[in-house]
Scaffold this active site. Sequence first.
Site, PDB file in Angstrom:
ATOM      1  N   CYS A  79      89.484  69.278  34.107  1.00 50.41           N
ATOM      2  CA  CYS A  79      88.823  68.182  33.165  1.00 50.41           C
ATOM      3  C   CYS A  79      89.454  67.143  33.544  1.00 50.41           C
ATOM      4  O   CYS A  79      91.047  67.107  33.484  1.00 50.41           O
ATOM      5  CB  CYS A  79      88.469  68.559  31.957  1.00 50.41           C
ATOM      6  SG  CYS A  79      88.014  67.544  30.975  1.00 50.41           S
ATOM      7  N   GLN A 137      85.888  79.480  29.103  1.00 44.79           N
ATOM      8  CA  GLN A 137      86.998  78.633  29.721  1.00 44.79           C
ATOM      9  C   GLN A 137      87.790  78.270  28.638  1.00 44.79           C
ATOM     10  O   GLN A 137      87.406  77.737  27.628  1.00 44.79           O
ATOM     11  CB  GLN A 137      86.225  77.393  30.405  1.00 44.79           C
ATOM     12  CG  GLN A 137      87.331  76.738  31.212  1.00 44.79           C
ATOM     13  CD  GLN A 137      86.670  75.365  31.869  1.00 44.79           C
ATOM     14  OE1 GLN A 137      86.114  74.584  31.282  1.00 44.79           O
ATOM     15  NE2 GLN A 137      86.602  75.630  33.225  1.00 44.79           N
ATOM     16  N   LYS A 189      89.844  77.091  37.302  1.00 47.54           N
ATOM     17  CA  LYS A 189      89.044  75.957  37.909  1.00 47.54           C
ATOM     18  C   LYS A 189      90.033  74.730  38.137  1.00 47.54           C
ATOM     19  O   LYS A 189      90.777  74.610  37.059  1.00 47.54           O
ATOM     20  CB  LYS A 189      88.000  75.696  36.756  1.00 47.54           C
ATOM     21  CG  LYS A 189      87.285  74.098  37.038  1.00 47.54           C
ATOM     22  CD  LYS A 189      86.393  74.521  38.184  1.00 47.54           C
ATOM     23  CE  LYS A 189      85.626  73.082  38.293  1.00 47.54           C
ATOM     24  NZ  LYS A 189      84.595  72.664  37.231  1.00 47.54           N
TER      25      LYS A 189
HETATM   26  C1  LIG Z   1      79.221  66.312  31.546  1.00 49.32           C
HETATM   27  C2  LIG Z   1      80.027  67.224  32.601  1.00 49.32           C
HETATM   28  C3  LIG Z   1      80.908  68.343  31.779  1.00 49.32           C
HETATM   29  C4  LIG Z   1      81.310  69.107  32.362  1.00 49.32           C
HETATM   30  N1  LIG Z   1      82.242  70.126  31.878  1.00 49.32           N
HETATM   31  C5  LIG Z   1      82.959  70.895  32.602  1.00 49.32           C
HETATM   32  C6  LIG Z   1      83.713  72.058  31.768  1.00 49.32           C
HETATM   33  O1  LIG Z   1      83.706  72.112  30.459  1.00 49.32           O
HETATM   34  N2  LIG Z   1      84.495  72.816  32.670  1.00 49.32           N
HETATM   35  C7  LIG Z   1      84.524  72.616  33.718  1.00 49.32           C
HETATM   36  O2  LIG Z   1      85.465  73.621  34.430  1.00 49.32           O
HETATM   37  N3  LIG Z   1      83.863  71.631  34.768  1.00 49.32           N
HETATM   38  C8  LIG Z   1      83.350  70.980  33.975  1.00 49.32           C
HETATM   39  N4  LIG Z   1      82.298  69.899  34.731  1.00 49.32           N
HETATM   40  C9  LIG Z   1      82.567  69.677  36.138  1.00 49.32           C
HETATM   41  C10 LIG Z   1      81.460  70.390  36.971  1.00 49.32           C
HETATM   42  O3  LIG Z   1      81.408  72.030  36.739  1.00 49.32           O
HETATM   43  C11 LIG Z   1      81.749  70.386  38.436  1.00 49.32           C
HETATM   44  O4  LIG Z   1      83.009  70.895  39.048  1.00 49.32           O
HETATM   45  C12 LIG Z   1      81.864  68.957  39.079  1.00 49.32           C
HETATM   46  O5  LIG Z   1      80.438  68.135  38.255  1.00 49.32           O
HETATM   47  C13 LIG Z   1      81.570  68.553  40.441  1.00 49.32           C
HETATM   48  O6  LIG Z   1      80.769  69.503  41.057  1.00 49.32           O
HETATM   49  P1  LIG Z   1      79.080  68.630  41.490  1.00 49.32           P
HETATM   50  O7  LIG Z   1      79.849  67.796  42.468  1.00 49.32           O
HETATM   51  O8  LIG Z   1      78.298  69.813  41.905  1.00 49.32           O
HETATM   52  O9  LIG Z   1      78.719  67.808  40.195  1.00 49.32           O
HETATM   53  C14 LIG Z   1      81.654  69.015  34.082  1.00 49.32           C
HETATM   54  C15 LIG Z   1      80.907  68.119  34.705  1.00 49.32           C
HETATM   55  C16 LIG Z   1      80.083  67.127  33.837  1.00 49.32           C
HETATM   56  C17 LIG Z   1      79.354  66.085  34.755  1.00 49.32           C
END
Ligand SMILES: Cc1cc2nc3c(=O)[nH]c(=O)nc-3n(C[C@H](O)[C@H](O)[C@H](O)COP(=O)(O)O)c2cc1C
Length: 160
Positions: free
Chosen positions: A60, A30, A102
């Site tokens: 992000c 990414q 994303k």
């Molecule tokens: C600590 C952390 C780091 C993350 N890093 C990224 C990232 O680098 N790139 C990305 O597209 N999403 C990142 N996300 C987002 C997750 O991929 C996801 O979209 C988000 O947590 C929502 O999904 P969920 O409700 O299942 O947690 C991150 C989330 C967290 C909590």
Amino acid sequence: MVTSRKDLWASLKTSRRANHEGESAPIAVQIAGTDAQMMHEAAAYNIDKGAQIIDINMGCPTKKVCNKWAGSALMQDEALALEIIQAVVKAAEPHKVPVTLKMRTGWCATHKNALNIALAAQDAGIQMLTVHGRTREQGYKGQAEYDTMAEIKAVCASRW
Ligand SMILES: Cc1cc2nc3c(=O)[nH]c(=O)nc-3n(C[C@H](O)[C@H](O)[C@H](O)COP(=O)(O)O)c2cc1C
């Protein structure tokens, strides 16, 4: 996630992230950034380093990323978002590397434009879309918008 800033590619953190030795396929990287030319070059650099899928970060929510107009901040400027998508697709296409995106549902409750961006991204050659069903304003809290995700999926699928 790898920054599009060239001056950081040699740093320990970024060089480790861009080293895919021993990783199993498919290797997806990414990239995050705010300038179309830099994102084009970041895609080419990571493909050269072994990336088999390039994902663009428009999700992000952190201040560190958004203050520089990268990540979800790009959703505030659809023209710039599209310019970046087109530049990355252009870098990846000759290598037959798919580009994915994303994003969130929008910047805030009064600025939800995920469907617009999804349609433009699809037209520009994005191969897969991931939608975090919250706005940037929501961070990681609050009810996810499953209805928005379903709408995007239905509309995009109907145009394939
Ligand atoms: C600590 C952390 C780091 C993350 N890093 C990224 C990232 O680098 N790139 C990305 O597209 N999403 C990142 N996300 C987002 C997750 O991929 C996801 O979209 C988000 O947590 C929502 O999904 P969920 O409700 O299942 O947690 C991150 C989330 C967290 C909590």
